[in-house]
Scaffold this active site. Sequence first.
Site, PDB file in Angstrom:
ATOM      1  N   GLU A  92     -19.362  -9.022   8.378  1.00  0.00           N
ATOM      2  CA  GLU A  92     -20.486  -8.445   9.110  1.00  0.00           C
ATOM      3  C   GLU A  92     -21.435  -9.511   9.647  1.00  0.00           C
ATOM      4  OE1 GLU A  92     -18.925  -5.439   6.195  1.00  0.00           O
ATOM      5  OE2 GLU A  92     -19.573  -7.530   6.045  1.00  0.00           O
TER       6      GLU A  92
ATOM      7  N   ARG B 251     -25.637  -6.189   5.216  1.00  0.00           N
ATOM      8  CA  ARG B 251     -25.009  -7.469   4.864  1.00  0.00           C
ATOM      9  C   ARG B 251     -25.250  -8.533   5.934  1.00  0.00           C
ATOM     10  NH1 ARG B 251     -20.752  -6.732   1.061  1.00  0.00           N
ATOM     11  NH2 ARG B 251     -19.363  -8.194   2.116  1.00  0.00           N
TER      12      ARG B 251
ATOM     13  N   LYS C 273       0.836  -1.192   0.000  1.00  0.00           N
ATOM     14  CA  LYS C 273       0.000   0.000   0.000  1.00  0.00           C
ATOM     15  C   LYS C 273       0.876   1.250   0.000  1.00  0.00           C
ATOM     16  CE  LYS C 273      -4.333  -1.506   2.121  1.00  0.00           C
ATOM     17  NZ  LYS C 273      -5.280  -1.302   3.243  1.00  0.00           N
TER      18      LYS C 273
END
Length: 621
Positions: free
Chosen positions: A361, A389, A275
């Site tokens: 989730e 979700r 990243k």
Amino acid sequence: MLLKTINKPSDLRQLSRLQLKPLAEELRGFLLDSVSQTGGHLSSNLGTVELTIALHYVFNTPEDRIVWDVGHQTYPHKILTGRRDRMQTLRQQDGISGFPRRVESEYDTFGTAHSSTSISAALGMALAAKTKGEDRHAIAVIGDGAMTAGMAFEALNNAGVHEDINLLVILNDNDMSISPPVGALNRYLARLMSGQFYAKARNVGKSMLPAPVLELAKRLEEHAKGMVVPATMFEEFGFNYIGPIDGHDLDSLIPTLQNLKNLKGPQFLHVVTKKGQGYKLAEADPVLYHGPGKFNPQEGIKPAAAPSKPTYTQVFGNWLCDMAAQDKKLVGITPAMREGSGMVGFEKKFPDRYYDVGIAEQHAVTFAAGLACEGLKPVVAIYSTFLQRAYDQLIHDVALQNLDVTFALDRAGLVGADGATHAGNYDLAFLRCIPNMVVMAASDENECRQMLSTAYQYPGPAAVRYPRGSGVGATVQNDLQTLPLGKGEIRREGKGVAILAFGTMLAPALGAAEQLNATVANMRFIKPLDVELVRQLAEQHDALVTVEEGCIMGGAGAAVSEALAAAGIVKPVLHLGLPDRFVDHGDAAQLLAQCGLDAPGIAASIVQRFGKDEPRLVVNN
């Protein structure tokens, strides 16, 4: 300047291999300059520059389909697919989205923004190609974070039984540094194991080699792979596993992808990226540079001045720490949103009571239910849009068993630049229909804290919704005071029309009421609704107006109409809320105004519906 010559991937494929490295440098520089001027996701996009180039160079896009999981790493993809000149409009109203959108480009083959959907979608595309007799590839690019979700493994499990499809899953692993095993030796092994000679030799050997020799060859193959990476899990799913390879090394990426392109069946390529690659400040702190606002790339992100008023997220984070200090049974749960949900301080103070379950989730909600079964008091900090979700788990595992779980719903209502995929427009409608649920909407920062305490003390499932950003600047009290359950309050006395405001709509409702001399009620509770207050307002006024920052159908206003119908009260009612369409990205305040949910818009809607000549409707000129 190579980048200016690339208006579509077919232009990219005209370049020589030697030109791709300088193109990558140009693309990374353009990306940094562009995002620093508009804001947006930066670290993740800097990490996918070479991978994006390699994919469009090797595969015949858009005929070959690329599905980007989550999609916040697709800025290089957008730049190379004809949207370079529109990057200055990124995440702005009428500009391009920060995520893939099918309506935006034929190269955005699948709309994403929530995680872990790419493998399922790509598998559907691959099997559709097979069914239609089309020779094209489907590629899913998924991050190591998104691989933690159950849906990704459901898709792997389903895909592995189809041996004759053109499906490639690329695991973009950016959570680790590029260590020695990812170097030259592994590049050679990856190229060897993805090559035609290796694949043909392995398949021919199954029918021609004597059994003892075949078994020895199989063991040597697994041993060779095992020396570099534990590939067994993905191969047990039915995938041919290759990697890990350096995701910034085009000399490794392109030959490997070219070899994989010529293989049939489910393929799994593990690439390791960093990243913030190429921008030292982002490499050093990829979290800070994950989604920055505008900044000077030469100076980096400067510490922001202390805000004049706290955000709702900060109010929640402070409340969580204060309540945890008072009650040792409190545990905090987040599905991979520690920073976004304001739980950094809680993790530091109460590390043994902090649980980050990853991008999962569904698991987060049922995990909370299990904790509640054992007498703990879980608080699930989750974005409104992400709770969607876990709807089955919310109903079946929490509400049906009436378990004591508190839900802190951040980013309720419109969210601005992130657009429709991240807007929390539906929680009021999908929560209030669930038995045993208590649902509240905060009108200011202090009320948010009081509602969190109320939800926590309620012995069952309860949810508090609050928006992104700061509120009206209310003074936040330090105590843990609760509110009377299911009780609203009159905030302004007027005549003719009563405005029933829910949550963030209280402030603009009060502004509209000043123009119309209307009554305003801060309803506070969507469930249980203050039916007594609704009846009182209906008896004393000619018309009622409900205002909410959520969908009208099934929302808080619908609850008011249901209450009136149940009581046999016939009264004109105007429901104001978000329209029956997905609201695009843009400045949140401007979007609310366009939806008629600012003070002038609310007043205009009331006058349009009831007119200025209603017998008791007073309009101040």
